[in-house]
Scaffold this motif. Structure first.
Motif, PDB file in Angstrom:
ATOM      1  N   LEU A 396       0.832  -1.210   0.000  1.00 26.50           N
ATOM      2  CA  LEU A 396       0.000   0.000   0.000  1.00 26.50           C
ATOM      3  C   LEU A 396       0.864   1.256   0.000  1.00 26.50           C
ATOM      4  CD1 LEU A 396      -2.865   1.160   0.124  1.00 26.50           C
ATOM      5  CD2 LEU A 396      -2.722   1.067   2.615  1.00 26.50           C
ATOM      6  N   GLU A 397       1.929   1.251   0.804  1.00 27.56           N
ATOM      7  CA  GLU A 397       2.826   2.411   0.835  1.00 27.56           C
ATOM      8  C   GLU A 397       3.460   2.646  -0.531  1.00 27.56           C
ATOM      9  OE1 GLU A 397       4.178   2.004   5.544  1.00 27.56           O
ATOM     10  OE2 GLU A 397       5.586   1.553   3.935  1.00 27.56           O
ATOM     11  N   LEU A 416      -1.332   9.001   3.938  1.00 24.97           N
ATOM     12  CA  LEU A 416      -1.529   7.596   4.289  1.00 24.97           C
ATOM     13  C   LEU A 416      -1.418   7.443   5.799  1.00 24.97           C
ATOM     14  CD1 LEU A 416      -1.732   4.543   3.700  1.00 24.97           C
ATOM     15  CD2 LEU A 416       0.749   4.546   3.365  1.00 24.97           C
ATOM     16  N   LYS A 417      -2.409   6.812   6.402  1.00 21.04           N
ATOM     17  CA  LYS A 417      -2.410   6.560   7.841  1.00 21.04           C
ATOM     18  C   LYS A 417      -2.462   5.059   8.081  1.00 21.04           C
ATOM     19  CE  LYS A 417      -4.939   7.618  12.109  1.00 21.04           C
ATOM     20  NZ  LYS A 417      -6.155   8.276  12.680  1.00 21.04           N
ATOM     21  N   VAL A 418      -1.411   4.514   8.690  1.00 17.81           N
ATOM     22  CA  VAL A 418      -1.324   3.067   8.948  1.00 17.81           C
ATOM     23  C   VAL A 418      -1.590   2.818  10.424  1.00 17.81           C
ATOM     24  CG1 VAL A 418       0.143   1.018   8.860  1.00 17.81           C
ATOM     25  CG2 VAL A 418       0.315   2.754   7.066  1.00 17.81           C
ATOM     26  N   ASN A 419      -2.730   2.205  10.739  1.00 21.67           N
ATOM     27  CA  ASN A 419      -3.102   1.916  12.123  1.00 21.67           C
ATOM     28  C   ASN A 419      -2.619   0.526  12.512  1.00 21.67           C
ATOM     29  OD1 ASN A 419      -4.403   4.409  12.335  1.00 21.67           O
ATOM     30  ND2 ASN A 419      -6.334   3.571  11.558  1.00 21.67           N
ATOM     31  N   ILE A 453      -6.950  13.557  -0.503  1.00 23.90           N
ATOM     32  CA  ILE A 453      -7.305  12.136  -0.535  1.00 23.90           C
ATOM     33  C   ILE A 453      -6.617  11.480   0.670  1.00 23.90           C
ATOM     34  CG2 ILE A 453      -7.147   9.966  -1.787  1.00 23.90           C
ATOM     35  CD1 ILE A 453      -7.085  11.587  -4.373  1.00 23.90           C
ATOM     36  N   LEU A 454      -7.394  10.777   1.485  1.00 23.54           N
ATOM     37  CA  LEU A 454      -6.870  10.122   2.682  1.00 23.54           C
ATOM     38  C   LEU A 454      -7.007   8.611   2.524  1.00 23.54           C
ATOM     39  CD1 LEU A 454      -5.857  10.111   5.631  1.00 23.54           C
ATOM     40  CD2 LEU A 454      -8.251  10.349   6.354  1.00 23.54           C
ATOM     41  N   VAL A 455      -5.881   7.898   2.749  1.00 29.13           N
ATOM     42  CA  VAL A 455      -5.879   6.437   2.707  1.00 29.13           C
ATOM     43  C   VAL A 455      -5.581   5.922   4.114  1.00 29.13           C
ATOM     44  CG1 VAL A 455      -4.852   4.388   1.684  1.00 29.13           C
ATOM     45  CG2 VAL A 455      -5.054   6.490   0.323  1.00 29.13           C
ATOM     46  N   ILE A 456      -6.472   5.099   4.654  1.00 34.42           N
ATOM     47  CA  ILE A 456      -6.321   4.572   6.022  1.00 34.42           C
ATOM     48  C   ILE A 456      -6.193   3.059   5.941  1.00 34.42           C
ATOM     49  CG2 ILE A 456      -7.347   4.433   8.316  1.00 34.42           C
ATOM     50  CD1 ILE A 456      -8.979   6.931   7.622  1.00 34.42           C
ATOM     51  N   TYR A 457      -5.176   2.535   6.627  1.00 36.68           N
ATOM     52  CA  TYR A 457      -4.913   1.081   6.621  1.00 36.68           C
ATOM     53  C   TYR A 457      -5.101   0.538   8.037  1.00 36.68           C
ATOM     54  CZ  TYR A 457      -2.306  -3.302   6.265  1.00 36.68           C
ATOM     55  OH  TYR A 457      -1.919  -4.619   6.295  1.00 36.68           O
ATOM     56  N   ASP A 458      -6.002  -0.425   8.190  1.00 42.59           N
ATOM     57  CA  ASP A 458      -6.216  -1.111   9.467  1.00 42.59           C
ATOM     58  C   ASP A 458      -6.063  -2.604   9.243  1.00 42.59           C
ATOM     59  OD1 ASP A 458      -7.303   1.024  11.415  1.00 42.59           O
ATOM     60  OD2 ASP A 458      -8.510   1.350   9.616  1.00 42.59           O
ATOM     61  N   LYS A 469      -8.758  -3.671   6.410  1.00 37.42           N
ATOM     62  CA  LYS A 469      -9.763  -2.661   6.085  1.00 37.42           C
ATOM     63  C   LYS A 469      -9.012  -1.453   5.543  1.00 37.42           C
ATOM     64  CE  LYS A 469     -13.385   0.251   8.115  1.00 37.42           C
ATOM     65  NZ  LYS A 469     -14.084   0.646   9.363  1.00 37.42           N
ATOM     66  N   ILE A 470      -9.142  -1.219   4.243  1.00 37.57           N
ATOM     67  CA  ILE A 470      -8.463  -0.086   3.606  1.00 37.57           C
ATOM     68  C   ILE A 470      -9.522   0.930   3.189  1.00 37.57           C
ATOM     69  CG2 ILE A 470      -7.009   0.690   1.710  1.00 37.57           C
ATOM     70  CD1 ILE A 470      -6.704  -2.866   2.339  1.00 37.57           C
ATOM     71  N   THR A 471      -9.408   2.135   3.734  1.00 41.22           N
ATOM     72  CA  THR A 471     -10.365   3.202   3.443  1.00 41.22           C
ATOM     73  C   THR A 471      -9.698   4.235   2.546  1.00 41.22           C
ATOM     74  OG1 THR A 471     -11.396   2.870   5.603  1.00 41.22           O
ATOM     75  CG2 THR A 471     -11.902   4.930   4.444  1.00 41.22           C
ATOM     76  N   ILE A 472     -10.365   4.571   1.440  1.00 41.17           N
ATOM     77  CA  ILE A 472      -9.882   5.620   0.530  1.00 41.17           C
ATOM     78  C   ILE A 472     -10.955   6.692   0.452  1.00 41.17           C
ATOM     79  CG2 ILE A 472      -9.126   6.169  -1.815  1.00 41.17           C
ATOM     80  CD1 ILE A 472      -8.171   3.290  -2.073  1.00 41.17           C
ATOM     81  N   LYS A 473     -10.654   7.842   1.035  1.00 37.55           N
ATOM     82  CA  LYS A 473     -11.637   8.922   1.167  1.00 37.55           C
ATOM     83  C   LYS A 473     -11.152  10.141   0.413  1.00 37.55           C
ATOM     84  CE  LYS A 473     -14.390  11.292   4.694  1.00 37.55           C
ATOM     85  NZ  LYS A 473     -14.634  11.436   6.144  1.00 37.55           N
TER      86      LYS A 473
END
Length: 685
Positions: A396-397, A416-419, A453-458, A469-473
């Motif tokens: 993803l990165e 990109l936010k990796v939780n 654009i925000l990409v969140i990785y959980d 769970k990958i969120t693309i907002k």
């Protein structure tokens, strides 16, 4: 009874003929007027480029003699002991060079290579040759390179002689002289100029090269490119270069084509006028038929509903065809237009800009076709799900990083936010995971003109599985509520018709949806028109619990014992390659030239041979042919700094399994050996 056709319809039909006919005649007259200048521009451009190619060929050959003379000077004459080996190499590398000789300061030919063919020239006293000695002495004393006129040699044949003076401590010590005949190389350059004729004369006016019978070609001065080929600022001589059309009737031939086109255009104009006339007649008949059909409306009530359904299907089909036509024709129009512009001979256009447009248009068209084929393959069921090790967070990165340039170009913010404190390693289909994320992220970028654009990785581990769970907002244009349920259907786009703002075939989200379902996942969508959209991708992969063995360690353990030969005339290159192989657990035999490589291959069965290309004695291509003639199962890999297409093609045609370029790093070396000798590879010779 059919009504009589009104007079106005005759006039309209006549006008439909006269307008296109007048346009055809206007185009024909302009073409006829511009044809001489167009042909002249074509000759000037072609002649200029051809003259540069011919000039570059001569320079390259002359430079070879310069290099030999410089090596003699730099060693204060010690290199005289090795000049024949160097001369042998020069003759092999420079096709136009027929021999190399040393002339003393007194003007005596001391030695020559090759000796057998040129024995009669050894000891020749050029002071007795008035046409030769004067220029040789004058220019050599000035330290200037001398090119003679086209000469008949004492040992037979014709050639140019290139004299490069040699000085030790400002003292003249004679010249290194090369005999050159450029006809073969010039013929290769002329191969792509089959529509043109060429003649080159030396400074004395002697024609030493002709292509396509220049004297029988067209002789109008307007269509002849005429220039002096000055070889170099250090060389005072120049040659007379001329290029023209090989066909003496080219102007008449092109005019004949234009005449045929004009005739066809006039015929087509007549057809248009007649079609308009018959169409008018048809409309009258149709009107009468419609009046009759009104009486049948009660009978056709049941059929109208079916007709309406057919219309809806036709609209959907037309919308799809219109969209595909637009998406395919747009890059094709750019490709054809730029090709015509280049072919027109216009020298004032920005070539790099248009070539970049050509490249982008080609990629756009290719990506559209690839999407169509990929979706068809998915829907046909011809897709396998791979199970390989990969880190979803790292992938993803990489995808986000890859799109940074596009984001910066549009002036957007991408974060990109990796939780996850420690990213886990998964077993699954990495390629399909990449395709899903790339398609949805690209879609977000395409429909976001400002904002972020925000990409969140959980990720979390549940029962030895990784739940992702990958969120693309995004803050893009959003999706109307009535269309959210349709966006994953193929060929569906938010904007359609002639005013659509965003390109694409409407396949990206459809492919992402199919791939997600193949991986037993799902995609959730929430959106508000004008404010943006949020895509949530839910996937599960098997979790790799034990740490995997490093690739290099696995490579050392899994690879069988191999007999390897490294061939290179440069000792440093051989040392580097053998040390790289040693670090990954492989021992290597060494050969310093092609002959030695062939002999060692006869004495020992090698599994793998790394073969240099440019070597003394016999080159890597010939050595490969000889080895493969007896050792068909031996894998030969070309390894050279020569990356030209001709060398690569020749390497593959002579029997090399692959062609590697220097320098090569350890990871690439492991990869290529693993491809041929790994546990899952199948060797192809």
């Amino acid at each position: 009874m059919i009504k009589k056709i009104a007079t106005k319809h005759y006039w309209i039909s006549l006008l439909c003929f006269l307008v296109p006919a007048g346009l055809c005649i206007s185009i024909y007259m302009n073409f006829k007027a511009d044809l001489p200048q167009h042909l002249s521009d074509q000759i000037q451009l072609t002649g200029s480029l051809a003259a540069q190619d011919f000039k570059r060929t001569v320079r390259n050959n002359v430079q070879a003699i310069h290099n030999l003379a410089e090596r003699i000077q730099e060693t204060d004459g010690e290199y005289y002991d090795f000049w024949k080996q160097d001369a042998k190499r020069l003759l092999r590398q420079n096709e136009s060079l027929t021999f190399v000789e040393l002339i003393s300061e007194e003007g005596i030919v001391k030695d020559i290579y090759p000796r057998v063919k040129n024995q009669s020239a050894i000891g020749l006293d050029i002071t007795k040759l008035d046409y030769r000695y004067s220029d040789w002495k004058t220019k050599s004393k000035k330290g200037i390179t001398n090119i003679t006129q086209w000469l008949q040699l004492s040992q037979g044949g014709n050639s140019f002689l290139i004299d490069v003076p040699v000085y030790f401590d400002d003292t003249f010590d004679g010249t290194v002289t090369g005999g050159m005949n450029f006809n073969a190389e010039f013929d290769r350059l002329s191969y792509y100029l089959e529509d043109f004729a060429i003649k080159i004369e030396d400074e004395e006016g002697t024609a030493f090269y002709s292509f396509n019978n220049f004297d029988a070609a067209q002789n109008d001065p307007q269509y002849i490119f005429d220039t002096s080929m000055v070889m170099d600022s250090d060389i005072e001589e120049s040659w007379h270069f001329q290029l023209t059309f090989a066909d003496p009737t080219i102007f008449a031939d092109k005019l004949k084509v234009a005449n045929l086109a004009l005739g066809f255009g006039l015929l087509l104009s007549l057809c248009i006028g007649l079609l308009q006339f018959f169409n008018s007649n048809s409309r009258i008949a149709t009107k009468e038929a419609l009046e009759t059909n009104k009486k049948l409306q009660l009978v056709n009530t049941a059929l109208e509903q079916q007709t309406e359904n057919a219309k809806l299907a036709s609209v959907a089909k037309s919308e799809f065809l219109s969209n595909m036509s637009h998406e395919i024709r747009t890059p094709l129009h750019a490709i054809v237009g730029i090709t015509d512009l280049i072919d027109s001979g216009n020298t004032n256009f920005e070539e790099e800009h248009y070539l970049e447009l050509l490249k982008k248009s080609s990629k756009t068209l290719l990506n559209l076709i690839n999407d169509i084929l990929r979706l068809d393959r998915i829907e046909s069921g011809f897709v396998d799900v791979a199970h390989i090790e990969f880190s979803p967070a790292s992938v993803l990165e990489s995808i986000v990083s890859f799109h940074n340039q596009i984001i910066e170009h549009k002036g957007l913010d991408l974060s990109l936010k990796v939780n996850s404190s420690k990213s886990k390693t998964a077993l699954g289909d990495r390629a399909k995971f990449e395709q899903i994320i790339t398609n949805i992220l690209s879609n977000a970028i395409k429909f976001t003109n400002s904002g972020s654009i925000l990409v969140i990785y959980d990720e979390k581990e549940v029962n030895e599985q990784i739940d992702l769970k990958i969120t693309i907002k995004d803050t893009g244009i959003g999706i109307p509520k009535e269309k959210i349920s349709q966006i994953f259907e193929r060929f569906i786009q938010l904007d359609t018709g002639t005013r659509k703002k965003h390109s694409g075939g409407g396949l990206g989200l459809a492919i992402a949806q199919h791939l997600t379902q193949l991986l037993n996942g799902n995609i959730e969508v929430t959106s508000e028109e004008g404010k943006g959209s949020e895509f949530i991708i839910n996937l599960k992969f098997d979790c790799l619990q034990a740490p995997t063995e490093k690739r290099e360690e696995h490579f050392k353990r899994a690879l069988p014992e191999l007999n390897i030969l490294a061939v290179d005339d440069n000792k440093l290159n051989v040392v580097i390659l053998s040390q790289l192989l040693k670090k990954i657990g492989l021992c290597t035999d060494i050969a310093y030239n092609g002959t030695e490589a062939v002999e060692k291959a006869k004495a020992k069965n090698y599994d793998l041979i790394f073969m240099d290309i440019h070597m003394p004695d016999i080159d890597g291509f010939e050595a490969t042919r000889q080895i493969k003639s007896t050792q068909k199962n031996t894998i030969v890999m070309g390894l050279s700094a020569d990356t030209t297409l001709n060398s690569i093609n020749e390497g593959m045609s002579c029997g090399m399994s692959t062609y590697l370029t220097k320098p090569i790093d350890k990871n690439k070396l492991i990869a290529v050996i693993e491809d041929y000798f790994g546990s899952t590879s199948r060797n192809v010779v």
